[in-house]
Design a protein around this motif. Structure first.
Motif, PDB file in Angstrom:
ATOM      1  N   GLN A  41      37.600  12.297   9.829  1.00 41.76           N
ATOM      2  CA  GLN A  41      37.192  12.581  11.204  1.00 41.76           C
ATOM      3  C   GLN A  41      35.767  12.130  11.469  1.00 41.76           C
ATOM      4  O   GLN A  41      35.461  11.604  12.541  1.00 41.76           O
ATOM      5  N   HIS A  61      36.389  24.278   8.235  1.00 38.80           N
ATOM      6  CA  HIS A  61      37.013  23.193   8.995  1.00 38.80           C
ATOM      7  C   HIS A  61      36.817  23.412  10.501  1.00 38.80           C
ATOM      8  O   HIS A  61      36.467  22.479  11.248  1.00 38.80           O
ATOM      9  N   LEU A  62      37.027  24.641  10.950  1.00 38.10           N
ATOM     10  CA  LEU A  62      36.831  24.952  12.368  1.00 38.10           C
ATOM     11  C   LEU A  62      35.368  24.792  12.770  1.00 38.10           C
ATOM     12  O   LEU A  62      35.050  24.288  13.852  1.00 38.10           O
ATOM     13  N   TYR A  72      40.232  15.464   5.381  1.00 37.17           N
ATOM     14  CA  TYR A  72      40.132  15.700   6.833  1.00 37.17           C
ATOM     15  C   TYR A  72      38.709  15.594   7.367  1.00 37.17           C
ATOM     16  O   TYR A  72      38.471  14.926   8.375  1.00 37.17           O
ATOM     17  N   GLU A 101      34.647  21.179  13.204  1.00 36.80           N
ATOM     18  CA  GLU A 101      35.181  20.682  14.471  1.00 36.80           C
ATOM     19  C   GLU A 101      34.271  21.072  15.636  1.00 36.80           C
ATOM     20  O   GLU A 101      34.000  20.257  16.527  1.00 36.80           O
ATOM     21  N   HIS A 102      33.804  22.317  15.630  1.00 37.53           N
ATOM     22  CA  HIS A 102      32.923  22.776  16.701  1.00 37.53           C
ATOM     23  C   HIS A 102      31.612  21.998  16.714  1.00 37.53           C
ATOM     24  O   HIS A 102      31.113  21.616  17.768  1.00 37.53           O
ATOM     25  N   GLN A 146      46.835  13.708  10.873  1.00 37.84           N
ATOM     26  CA  GLN A 146      47.154  15.084  10.484  1.00 37.84           C
ATOM     27  C   GLN A 146      47.928  15.148   9.175  1.00 37.84           C
ATOM     28  O   GLN A 146      48.230  16.240   8.684  1.00 37.84           O
ATOM     29  N   GLN A 203      31.188  18.998  15.580  1.00 34.45           N
ATOM     30  CA  GLN A 203      31.480  17.643  16.041  1.00 34.45           C
ATOM     31  C   GLN A 203      31.493  17.583  17.562  1.00 34.45           C
ATOM     32  O   GLN A 203      30.948  16.664  18.169  1.00 34.45           O
TER      33      GLN A 203
END
Length: 324
Positions: free
Chosen positions: A65, A142-143, A61, A146-147, A18, A149
């Motif tokens: 990831q 970014h969100l 980031y 993440e979703h 982070q 992923q």
């Protein structure tokens, strides 16, 4: 920190995924005239401009990831006196410690590079000043990443399960069985932990399909698969090998134990309460030895199965024993 790590000809930072700084070498401190108190437990973005924060968000980031590393990110860090420090930044994530190790190479005064950074800085800061539109968009991306992923992990998990599962019966399939059999043979050679193998075949199954149709035949296979799953302990490997053939690996079972268990299974199947029609099975059993290969133990069990069929079916035969 190791003395050699402190005096590396490049800056070194250890931080969380982070961005919280955990450790830093002397070279990095000297690079920006920092102190450890300025950096340890602070966020890496605390020594970046707004433009570089956004660049860091867009490159670091997502890549750390997805790939576990980032290569050759050009950044301008802010020294303790406010001066820009152009660096080439590489980072790698170590899952076992949940830490990202980062290397910063001072790039010096590179005119072309600084001009590109200044242009990018002006453009990004203008976008940032316009009601933080660029930052909001970056957070949205970014969100979304993440979703996606999470969706990809779920899909990969589902595909992995499907790849080792028989679609009709829900048991493991031939591919999974062969992999497990290979594992048992390796373990046998390493620890001398023997095991036994059952191959069972539904007697006269072709006549079931010819007389009652393939849908009824499928129902019989499904019911037999459920009986096998209920009959054997959870640590047994049970699979549909193909057609009306099923295979079972019996861990730590010798010749007599496996023969006894197979005979109990044969009897259980014969006298089970079948919803559609009664069936019987013929079973071949083989017990492992250190010289076995996947092919050899399968051949022994298959030969024993053939003997069970030849002697009248609804029988159990061990590769090294007489028919019972």
């Amino acid at each position: 920190m190791d003395k050699r790590l402190h005096s590396l000809p490049c800056g070194y930072i250890s931080m969380t995924p982070q961005g919280i700084i955990l450790d830093v070498n002397r070279t990095f401190l000297e690079m920006g005239n920092y102190t450890q108190d300025n950096l340890i437990s602070h966020h890496i973005e605390s020594i970046m401009s707004v433009a570089n924060k956004l660049l860091f968000h867009s490159c670091f980031y997502p890549f750390i990831q997805l790939n576990g590393y980032v290569d050759e990110i050009y950044l301008n860090l802010k020294g303790s006196n406010g001066t820009d420090i152009p660096v080439l930044f590489n980072g790698k994530y170590y899952e076992e410690t949940d830490v990202v190790d980062c290397i910063f190479v001072h790039m010096g005064r590179r005119i072309d590079y600084e001009q590109e950074i200044r242009k990018a800085k002006i453009l990004v800061e203008e976008a940032y000043r316009e009601k933080n539109v660029a930052l909001v968009k970056m957070e949205e991306l970014h969100l979304e990443l993440e979703h996606k992923q999470i969706e990809l992990l779920k899909l990969n998990n589902k595909l992995e399960i499907l790849s080792i599962t028989d679609g009709l019966t829900g048991l493991k399939n031939r591919r999974y069985f062969i992999e497990k059999l290979d594992e048992y043979l390796v373990q046998l050679k390493q620890t001398n932990c023997l095991f036994s193998l059952l191959i069972l075949d539904i007697d006269h199954f072709k006549s079931v399909n010819d007389t009652h149709g393939h849908l009824i035949g499928d129902e019989v296979l499904i019911q037999l698969a459920k009986l096998l799953a209920d009959f054997f302990p959870k640590d047994y490997t049970i699979a549909r090998y193909g057609g009306e053939e099923f295979v079972v690996i019996l861990p730590l079972r010798n010749e007599e134990e496996s023969l006894k268990e197979a005979e109990l299974l044969r009897s259980t199947i014969q006298f089970a309460k079948w919803e559609i029609m009664k069936i019987t099975v013929s079973i071949g059993v083989a017990t492992s030895n250190p010289m076995d290969t996947t092919s050899s133990i399968m051949a022994h069990a298959d030969k024993a199965l053939y003997s069970s069929k030849e002697s009248g079916r609804n029988k159990v035969t061990h590769a090294t024993f007489q028919i019972i």
